[in-house]
Design an enzyme around this catalytic site. Structure first.
Site, PDB file in Angstrom:
ATOM      1  N   HIS A 136      -0.982  -2.525   7.379  1.00 32.78           N
ATOM      2  CA  HIS A 136      -0.327  -1.564   8.269  1.00 32.78           C
ATOM      3  C   HIS A 136      -0.139  -0.221   7.571  1.00 32.78           C
ATOM      4  O   HIS A 136      -0.444   0.838   8.133  1.00 32.78           O
ATOM      5  CB  HIS A 136       1.025  -2.126   8.715  1.00 32.78           C
ATOM      6  CG  HIS A 136       1.847  -1.176   9.521  1.00 32.78           C
ATOM      7  ND1 HIS A 136       1.797  -1.117  10.890  1.00 32.78           N
ATOM      8  CD2 HIS A 136       2.741  -0.227   9.137  1.00 32.78           C
ATOM      9  CE1 HIS A 136       2.619  -0.171  11.325  1.00 32.78           C
ATOM     10  NE2 HIS A 136       3.217   0.373  10.277  1.00 32.78           N
ATOM     11  N   GLU A 137       0.351  -0.254   6.333  1.00 31.86           N
ATOM     12  CA  GLU A 137       0.613   0.992   5.613  1.00 31.86           C
ATOM     13  C   GLU A 137      -0.684   1.705   5.240  1.00 31.86           C
ATOM     14  O   GLU A 137      -0.778   2.939   5.324  1.00 31.86           O
ATOM     15  CB  GLU A 137       1.445   0.702   4.365  1.00 31.86           C
ATOM     16  CG  GLU A 137       2.820   0.120   4.654  1.00 31.86           C
ATOM     17  CD  GLU A 137       3.644   0.976   5.601  1.00 31.86           C
ATOM     18  OE1 GLU A 137       3.544   2.223   5.521  1.00 31.86           O
ATOM     19  OE2 GLU A 137       4.388   0.418   6.424  1.00 31.86           O
ATOM     20  N   HIS A 140      -1.949   3.682   8.184  1.00 26.68           N
ATOM     21  CA  HIS A 140      -1.335   5.003   8.381  1.00 26.68           C
ATOM     22  C   HIS A 140      -2.119   6.082   7.636  1.00 26.68           C
ATOM     23  O   HIS A 140      -2.337   7.184   8.147  1.00 26.68           O
ATOM     24  CB  HIS A 140       0.112   4.991   7.872  1.00 26.68           C
ATOM     25  CG  HIS A 140       1.103   4.440   8.842  1.00 26.68           C
ATOM     26  ND1 HIS A 140       1.204   4.878  10.144  1.00 26.68           N
ATOM     27  CD2 HIS A 140       2.068   3.485   8.696  1.00 26.68           C
ATOM     28  CE1 HIS A 140       2.175   4.229  10.760  1.00 26.68           C
ATOM     29  NE2 HIS A 140       2.705   3.371   9.905  1.00 26.68           N
ATOM     30  N   GLU A 201       2.788   3.931  14.965  1.00 24.95           N
ATOM     31  CA  GLU A 201       3.079   2.552  14.613  1.00 24.95           C
ATOM     32  C   GLU A 201       2.187   1.583  15.391  1.00 24.95           C
ATOM     33  O   GLU A 201       1.695   0.589  14.841  1.00 24.95           O
ATOM     34  CB  GLU A 201       4.556   2.238  14.886  1.00 24.95           C
ATOM     35  CG  GLU A 201       5.527   2.968  13.979  1.00 24.95           C
ATOM     36  CD  GLU A 201       5.322   2.603  12.517  1.00 24.95           C
ATOM     37  OE1 GLU A 201       5.266   1.402  12.214  1.00 24.95           O
ATOM     38  OE2 GLU A 201       5.203   3.519  11.697  1.00 24.95           O
TER      39      GLU A 201
END
Length: 278
Positions: A136-137, A140, A201
């Protein structure tokens, strides 16, 4: 007050117009984004900030946890470079497991600097859940969300300064000008900046699950992770005022992604399932 609300609406329209007319390009998710600053600038600044973090925060000395963190990062980065190579050009990848047991957090800066805090490991419980967090990070960064967020904030700040100058030139009373500026600030924050953050997100959840499945980690562990996050409780702030989607909504989104991600996991060259327990 009605005039103030009208001005707020005009501000939001102007912000959207600037976004459309600004320097736009498609991100890794195929969405048109706006950018007023070069990615190289944020990458340079992120490298400096990460170096400072390493100086002030001790790294974990647990060899097993460090080995797990490093191999999860390596597997995810390999898939990022394979499938999103053009979006991570110039990245100088690095991952550090910081020894902060009370900090349940993780991040990936523009340019590929990854920080994981030991406090999030008990929540993850499994290597696959750590892959979900890290994926997920990393997403980004691949999606240029940091660059887009800074550009939005710069645009909103410029509009506020411009509005204040116009009111001064028209001799609007200081007390009234202050009320209008507060309303404009709230309009920009809740009408422009935060909605984009929720979209960020959403995009990162999808790409992160994609990366973990390609890397051979069971994607069904992603919604399980957020169920555990929900069990911890936390802020009761409504989703509208938050930069993150509400946990229940996030779990539903991750569950809906499973039909798309399961075939990718099944086709992975190496399957690690849930991996080691943390």
């Amino acid at each position: 007050m009605r005039k103030i609300l009208v001005v707020c609406v005009l501000l939001l329209v102007m912000a959207q117009t600037i976004s459309i007319q600004g320097c736009t390009k498609k991100n890794a998710a195929g969405r048109e984004t706006v950018s007023f600053i070069p990615a190289s600038f944020l990458t340079s600044q992120s490298g400096s900030i990460f170096a400072q973090e390493k100086q002030k925060t001790p790294a974990s000395k647990d060899p097993r946890l460090n080995a797990i963190t490093q191999r999860v990062a390596n597997r995810l980065i390999a898939q990022a470079q394979l499938h999103y190579g053009q979006h991570c050009q110039g990245f100088q990848w690095e991952v550090v497991l910081f020894d902060k047991p009370k900090t349940q957090n993780a991040y990936c800066m523009p340019g590929g600097k990854i920080g994981i805090y030991t406090g999030i490991l008990p929540v993850c419980k499994t290597e696959a859940a750590l892959a979900a967090v890290m994926g997920h990070e990393i997403s980004h960064a691949l999606l240029n969300h940091g660059q887009e967020r800074v550009s939005q904030q710069l645009g909103a700040a410029a509009l506020l300064l411009g509005a204040d100058k116009v009111m001064k030139n028209k001799d609007v009373k200081s007390s009234k000008r202050k009320k209008i500026m507060i309303a404009l600030g709230l309009g920009a924050q809740f009408g422009v900046v935060l909605p984009y953050s929720r979209q960020h997100e959403h995009e990162a959840d999808k790409m992160g699950t994609h990366l973990m499945a390609l890397a051979g980690y069971d994607p069904s562990e992603a919604p399980n992770l957020w169920r555990r996050m929900m069990a911890l409780g936390g802020s009761s702030m409504p989703e509208f005022f938050s930069t993150h989607p509400a946990s229940a909504k996030r779990v539903r989104h991750l569950e809906q992604l499973q039909a798309e991600m399961a075939p990718l996991y099944n086709q992975a060259a190496n399957k690690y399932g849930l991996g080691e327990a943390l």
